[in-house]
Design a protein around this motif. Structure first.
Motif, short mmCIF file in Angstrom:
data_model
loop_
_atom_site.label_atom_id
_atom_site.label_comp_id
_atom_site.label_asym_id
_atom_site.label_seq_id
_atom_site.Cartn_x
_atom_site.Cartn_y
_atom_site.Cartn_z
N ILE A 80 -98.07 89.93 -15.76
CA ILE A 80 -97.79 89.69 -14.01
C ILE A 80 -97.09 91.13 -13.62
O ILE A 80 -96.21 91.80 -14.44
N PRO A 81 -97.36 91.75 -12.47
CA PRO A 81 -96.92 93.14 -12.38
C PRO A 81 -95.10 93.05 -12.23
O PRO A 81 -94.70 91.99 -11.95
N ARG A 82 -94.36 93.80 -12.96
CA ARG A 82 -93.07 93.96 -12.88
C ARG A 82 -92.15 93.64 -11.89
O ARG A 82 -91.54 93.08 -11.58
N PRO A 83 -92.72 94.33 -10.43
CA PRO A 83 -91.97 93.88 -9.36
C PRO A 83 -91.83 92.48 -8.79
O PRO A 83 -90.91 92.23 -8.05
N VAL A 84 -92.69 91.55 -9.37
CA VAL A 84 -92.75 90.43 -8.91
C VAL A 84 -91.49 89.81 -9.21
O VAL A 84 -90.76 88.93 -8.49
N PHE A 85 -90.98 90.05 -10.55
CA PHE A 85 -89.65 89.74 -11.19
C PHE A 85 -88.51 90.37 -10.63
O PHE A 85 -87.36 89.85 -9.99
N THR A 86 -88.81 91.83 -10.72
CA THR A 86 -87.51 92.59 -10.81
C THR A 86 -87.04 92.66 -9.13
O THR A 86 -85.64 92.74 -8.89
N VAL A 87 -87.70 92.75 -8.04
CA VAL A 87 -87.16 93.12 -6.85
C VAL A 87 -86.72 92.04 -6.25
O VAL A 87 -85.60 91.88 -5.52
#
Length: 154
Positions: A80-87
């Protein structure tokens, strides 16, 4: 023992806005737990670093960088794209009170006029807001810069 209780309380309260922000942007239901854990981890790490005497700007940079690395691991594991978790995970660390104090000071400057004390409050809170937001942005980008730096841009 009191510090552990404070960290647990901080983690629980930080998970709520992380999940709320993720839900607003339609993050899949199975990934909401990662957003909650990430928000709790990042905010609690910043809280712990500040308890050890680190300034909020540096603590935010370290916590957001750590969340960036954790998000990079989760994104590779779950595809899954990283910004899904990090942002969503760094949303609880947005410096709302400093930004609010700056804006109230600017409005008061407009209505009451100039004073040295008021300019000091505006400058201090405004710079703190900018540095914290910069630490959040740079901290989230740092893992990608370090990991993917050898790859061509195009």
């Amino acid at each position: 023992m009191e510090l552990i209780a404070l960290i647990i309380i901080d983690a629980m309260f930080a998970a709520v806005p992380a999940v709320g922000f993720a839900m607003v942007f339609n993050v899949p239901k199975k990934m909401l737990i990662y957003c909650a854990v990430g928000g709790a981890f990042a905010h609690s790490l910043r809280f712990l670093l500040m308890d050890f005497g680190l300034h909020i700007e540096w603590a935010t940079l370290i916590a957001s960088s750590s969340m960036g690395f954790l998000g990079l691991y989760w994104s590779r594991k779950r595809l899954i794209p990283r910004p899904v978790f990090t942002v969503a995970s760094v949303i609880p660390m947005i410096p709302g009170s400093f930004a609010f104090t700056t804006m109230i000071g600017l409005v008061e400057l407009n209505t009451a006029g100039y004073s040295v004390e008021l300019m000091q409050i505006i400058t201090e809170n405004g710079l703190k807001t900018l540095f914290i937001l910069g630490a959040l942005s740079f901290g989230l980008a740092l893992p990608s810069i370090l990991i993917y730096r050898g790859r061509p841009i195009v």
